[in-house]
Design a protein around this motif. Structure first.
Motif, PDB file in Angstrom:
ATOM      1  N   VAL A  97       0.856  -1.178   0.000  1.00 19.54           N
ATOM      2  CA  VAL A  97       0.000   0.000   0.000  1.00 19.54           C
ATOM      3  C   VAL A  97       0.899   1.237   0.000  1.00 19.54           C
ATOM      4  O   VAL A  97       2.032   1.194   0.489  1.00 19.54           O
ATOM      5  N   GLY A  98       0.418   2.307  -0.583  1.00 19.33           N
ATOM      6  CA  GLY A  98       1.186   3.550  -0.605  1.00 19.33           C
ATOM      7  C   GLY A  98       2.276   3.534  -1.654  1.00 19.33           C
ATOM      8  O   GLY A  98       2.200   2.815  -2.652  1.00 19.33           O
ATOM      9  N   ASP A  99       3.307   4.331  -1.407  1.00 23.80           N
ATOM     10  CA  ASP A  99       4.422   4.466  -2.347  1.00 23.80           C
ATOM     11  C   ASP A  99       5.535   3.479  -2.009  1.00 23.80           C
ATOM     12  O   ASP A  99       5.557   2.882  -0.934  1.00 23.80           O
ATOM     13  N   SER A 100       6.474   3.371  -2.927  1.00 26.46           N
ATOM     14  CA  SER A 100       7.669   2.543  -2.740  1.00 26.46           C
ATOM     15  C   SER A 100       8.884   3.443  -2.949  1.00 26.46           C
ATOM     16  O   SER A 100       8.848   4.310  -3.829  1.00 26.46           O
ATOM     17  N   PRO A 101       9.948   3.255  -2.180  1.00 25.86           N
ATOM     18  CA  PRO A 101      11.109   4.146  -2.299  1.00 25.86           C
ATOM     19  C   PRO A 101      11.674   4.233  -3.714  1.00 25.86           C
ATOM     20  O   PRO A 101      12.119   5.285  -4.135  1.00 25.86           O
ATOM     21  N   ASN A 102      11.642   3.143  -4.465  1.00 25.13           N
ATOM     22  CA  ASN A 102      12.192   3.171  -5.818  1.00 25.13           C
ATOM     23  C   ASN A 102      11.102   3.085  -6.889  1.00 25.13           C
ATOM     24  O   ASN A 102      11.400   2.862  -8.052  1.00 25.13           O
ATOM     25  N   GLY A 103       9.844   3.222  -6.471  1.00 22.14           N
ATOM     26  CA  GLY A 103       8.742   3.185  -7.417  1.00 22.14           C
ATOM     27  C   GLY A 103       8.286   1.796  -7.812  1.00 22.14           C
ATOM     28  O   GLY A 103       7.388   1.648  -8.627  1.00 22.14           O
ATOM     29  N   ASP A 104       8.897   0.765  -7.255  1.00 18.95           N
ATOM     30  CA  ASP A 104       8.574  -0.611  -7.615  1.00 18.95           C
ATOM     31  C   ASP A 104       8.451  -1.443  -6.340  1.00 18.95           C
ATOM     32  O   ASP A 104       9.448  -1.782  -5.709  1.00 18.95           O
ATOM     33  N   HIS A 105       7.216  -1.758  -5.962  1.00 17.71           N
ATOM     34  CA  HIS A 105       6.989  -2.500  -4.715  1.00 17.71           C
ATOM     35  C   HIS A 105       7.667  -3.868  -4.715  1.00 17.71           C
ATOM     36  O   HIS A 105       8.188  -4.306  -3.686  1.00 17.71           O
ATOM     37  N   GLU A 106       7.650  -4.553  -5.837  1.00 20.43           N
ATOM     38  CA  GLU A 106       8.253  -5.894  -5.888  1.00 20.43           C
ATOM     39  C   GLU A 106       9.767  -5.837  -5.712  1.00 20.43           C
ATOM     40  O   GLU A 106      10.348  -6.671  -5.013  1.00 20.43           O
ATOM     41  N   ALA A 107      10.420  -4.873  -6.346  1.00 18.25           N
ATOM     42  CA  ALA A 107      11.875  -4.728  -6.189  1.00 18.25           C
ATOM     43  C   ALA A 107      12.222  -4.344  -4.754  1.00 18.25           C
ATOM     44  O   ALA A 107      13.180  -4.871  -4.178  1.00 18.25           O
ATOM     45  N   THR A 108      11.435  -3.448  -4.169  1.00 19.77           N
ATOM     46  CA  THR A 108      11.664  -3.060  -2.780  1.00 19.77           C
ATOM     47  C   THR A 108      11.496  -4.250  -1.854  1.00 19.77           C
ATOM     48  O   THR A 108      12.288  -4.444  -0.927  1.00 19.77           O
ATOM     49  N   ALA A 109      10.477  -5.076  -2.092  1.00 20.62           N
ATOM     50  CA  ALA A 109      10.249  -6.261  -1.259  1.00 20.62           C
ATOM     51  C   ALA A 109      11.434  -7.217  -1.350  1.00 20.62           C
ATOM     52  O   ALA A 109      11.905  -7.741  -0.333  1.00 20.62           O
ATOM     53  N   ALA A 110      11.937  -7.440  -2.549  1.00 26.26           N
ATOM     54  CA  ALA A 110      13.078  -8.346  -2.734  1.00 26.26           C
ATOM     55  C   ALA A 110      14.323  -7.818  -2.032  1.00 26.26           C
ATOM     56  O   ALA A 110      15.052  -8.584  -1.384  1.00 26.26           O
TER      57      ALA A 110
END
Length: 132
Positions: free
Chosen positions: A34-47
């Motif tokens: 939910v919301g934003d992701s630091p690099n614009g990509d939730h999946e990359a941030t999760a990994a």
């Protein structure tokens, strides 16, 4: 007992919350975001966050003094806090009935967030979260 979506919405009500996710750290997959992701990509941030979580959870250097291990399915690390110039990243491990390989990731703005409050609330959310 809230599920993933309810938990993430609750996390976003914290002052300064920019984004939140529930991540499986063994696979690096986001189970919810939910919301934003630091690099614009939730999946990359999760990994990327999963790599950090895995390092902390699997190495004894970060375990408590009493040498706690994975007994009872509970990770030896409670949470991780990474700070940079403008934000905090809080990774809170969640105890589950299966393998406890899940954590909450909160991206919190440094200027308008409250790190202590966020850490306390994430701990409460982790206790109530129902996964699976």
């Amino acid at each position: 007992m809230p599920g993933i979506d309810e938990c993430l919405l609750e996390a976003m009500r914290l002052p300064g919350a920019r984004g939140a996710s529930v991540v499986d750290w063994t696979s690096g997959l986001a189970l919810g975001t939910v919301g934003d992701s630091p690099n614009g990509d939730h999946e990359a941030t999760a990994a990327e966050a999963a790599e950090l979580a895995r390092l902390a959870a699997e190495h004894k250097a970060f375990a408590p003094e009493d040498g706690a291990d994975w007994s009872g399915g509970q990770p030896p690390v409670e949470d991780l806090i990474v700070s940079n110039r403008d934000s905090y990243h809080i990774l809170r491990f969640v105890r589950t009935t299966f393998d406890s390989s899940v954590f909450l990731h909160l991206w919190l703005g440094r200027s308008d967030g409250n790190l202590a409050l966020a850490r306390i609330r994430l701990g409460e959310m982790a206790e109530r979260l129902v996964v699976g």
